[in-house]
Design an enzyme around this catalytic site. Sequence first.
Site, PDB file in Angstrom:
ATOM      1  CB  CYS A 106      -0.967   0.005   1.168  1.00 42.58           C
ATOM      2  SG  CYS A 106      -0.296  -0.420   2.763  1.00 42.58           S
ATOM      3  CB  VAL A 110      -0.105   5.586  -1.108  1.00 46.83           C
ATOM      4  CG1 VAL A 110      -0.416   7.021  -0.734  1.00 46.83           C
ATOM      5  CG2 VAL A 110      -1.364   4.745  -0.975  1.00 46.83           C
TER       6      VAL A 110
END
Lengths: 455, 444
Positions: A106, A110
């Site tokens: 993640c 991001v």
Amino acid sequence: MLDATPKTQFKREALRINSCKTCQPVGALYAALGVHRCMPYSHGSQGCVAYHRTVLTRHYKDPMMAVSSSFTEGASVFGGKSNLTTGVKNVFDIYQPDIIAVHTTCLSEVIGDDLKAFIQDLDIPEGKYVVHSNTPSFKGSHINGYAAMMGGFINYLSQTTGQTNGKLAVFPAWSEPSDLRLLKSYLEQMGIAYTLFPDQSGVVDAPMTDHFEYFPKGGTTIEEIQGLGDCTHVLGLGEWTVPEPCAVLEKKCGTKSILLPYPIGIQNTDRLLMTLTDLTGKPVPYAIEEERGQLIDLILDQHIWTSQKSCAIFGDPDFILGVTSLVLEMGMLPKYVLTGTPGHAFPKMCQALFEAYGVEDQCQAFEFDDLFDLHQFIKNDPVDVLIGTNYGKQIARAESIPFVRAGWPVLDRYGHYLWPNIGYRGAMRFVERISGAIMDHVDAVCPDEDFDVVM
Amino acid sequence: MPHTDILTERKNFIGQGGGKTVCCDRDSVSGAVSQRACVYCGARVVLNPITDAYHIIHGPIGCSSYTWDIRGSLSSDDELYRNSFSTDLSEQDIVFGGAEKLTRAIDEVVAKHHPRLIFVYATCIVGVIGDDVEAVCRQAEQKYPLRCIPVKSPGFSGNKSYGYRMACEALMALIRPAPRPAGRLGVNLLGDFNLAGEIWIIRHYLEIIGIPIISTFTGDANYDTLMQSPQARLNLVQCAGSMTYLAGQMEEEFGIPFIKISFFGREDTSASLIRIAQALGDSGLIARARAFTQEQEARLLPFEQAWREGLAHKKAAIYVGGGFKAISLIRQFNAMGMETVIVGTQTGKAEDYELISQLVGPDTVILDDANPAELERFLKEKGADLLVGGVKERPLAYKLGLAFCDHNHERRHALAGYEGVRNFTREINLSLNSPVWSYMGGSI
């Protein structure tokens, strides 16, 4: 212990309780373990890979090798390129794998790390490879991560020479090493030349030898993955999981794919074997037919114990579709079939199965759901058997339901990864365990006068 | 075969006995198979044992699913903490922000469960996408009669030790401002997570001596007991790695002094019980502590003698989370007549390593944040018979043909106190002397 689960259902949209899935990176890591001499590499914080190694170790009871970029505050601000560069160099220096399979997390997604560009700039030793896949944890589940990493290997490595190598490529959905061994034994018994990709057998179920090996014997080789483009066909086993890697290979090399359900149960195994015969002209040997006969014999012998019994099945899409198919063949009623993995195709596939057996009014399928919901369903309308990962044990205990462990993960038992779920042998094991669980429960709770040595 | 060379960057993290410390408390090296986890993991393991709290993990699903009911910490009452709550952030939440979803998740918990205490853990991406978790928690406290405590634990913001500290900050946020300390006779036990019911053993000992435990951090703790903690006269710090910071804060803000204790091994258990009584300064307590420990030691003696023969001269390797536990284990092995040949920790501090190197012989290898390559190399080189470690070390030990004992979340029996000495001795003996070893290395 799950007294926190009330019977009354209430609307829940933002809160996930007792999830029935985990995140993409662990799937990517598991796929990479199915490649020979491959080091899985998690591009993100330290904790991700520690968790993935822990959960895999708790399931397979073996050491799991994987490394991390070990992001710090700086990396999360300035990007993880230098971490990747240092990390890859360190891995090749110290562990000497043939290939490193990087997956994102993640965090690296991001902050927008461009893995393709980073890898192009790497100084990779001669004859070694670095591949990657994008596996943001906030999308899909571990199953998507597994499929994405397969696509990553194909994208980087598979080629076509224009000449067929005469082999059949087989892409299994997430499988236990025992199932991969059984699959290979079918192919070998039929005399079919094949490439099974990925293949974690011999890696995550490696035998005890005198010494510890970072890279045990098993795994699909780099040459085999390169040769996927020259295979006659790709047989995808798992209509939910493997269409993506099949499509990646077809797009890149033009290899045609055939998709089949994951081969759990009679019909699904029949279809696998008939398809193998159709594709190669090789007949199914008697030894396999004999197993089929033994399975039918077993189902018949015990059918009064399992017929009309209701069950709840939860876990990963292709695996539980197979189990659903098998329990329908046994005359059972899969009242709730639930996966945490998101995707509207799943309930539709289940619905088709329910309709084939005329039980669509009595059975329901759920995607993107969790075990808190499943527990509430069961509290309101109970089932006779619960089939799923170890996370069903709390529900089974709270509701006093016979429980059959199946799927991934099973952290609370030993040796399950050595016995098959697929094929006729795997179905026999399921039938034995499901009927055994029901009968053990009867033995445990029945009055003395009903307690019998012959059942 | 890969070389089991040591990465140049790692060389300062490895030393030997003889009084010197090793380099520690730094970030792990990129590309190493580290046995260490992240900030979030550190915070979660410390807070998770609080039995009646809602632990909501704000992030993608993985962070919550990997930590669901893994701690092995037992409860005498509520079992709520053994469920897994998450906001399961999806792509849309990443793009538009997850704060609103977190607010709704808290609303949903409140609507059905009437919680008194919620911890909200901020994971890696929460900070990056800019969710103001503190504001959401503050609003929840204004809206509902509950405590909602943010735990600042993005994985990349340090190492596991930093997560311990963030957990301590969260605990302070909960119990501050405290009612005026009452100086009530009693202690808080910090850094015991009630694995296999160990707190119950210690509580029993202290009760016999006449010292009530007011609150525990955090094994078998709940909202009520935690809120009473500022009344205690003394804090006992067991897992120093995770809880020294909290003890320091409680000393500063509530005036509660603390001592570091350890209930692993006969020697440390007895010494700790007497030191607790001494620290409370009551001659009656001291006398009772002495009598109790003498009686327990006398009862343990025949047991230790009976088992000594099977264990003496065996070589032990230690790879555990914190430095203080490693120190107790070295003493315990010494008492068994075993030699400690390797000592490693994930999060030991400089002073721990200094003490460790004084306790072991000059040939003992000392490692900080070791990876499997290093462990493998030294386990072989030193001819260890037994490894004491955690989940990731167990299969490694077995694959190398070593006996193993889990001294972490997966411990099967209580390892604390005098009972713990018995369990630990039996377990390592069972593993060292299993008949399976006779089948190793042979062929059919």
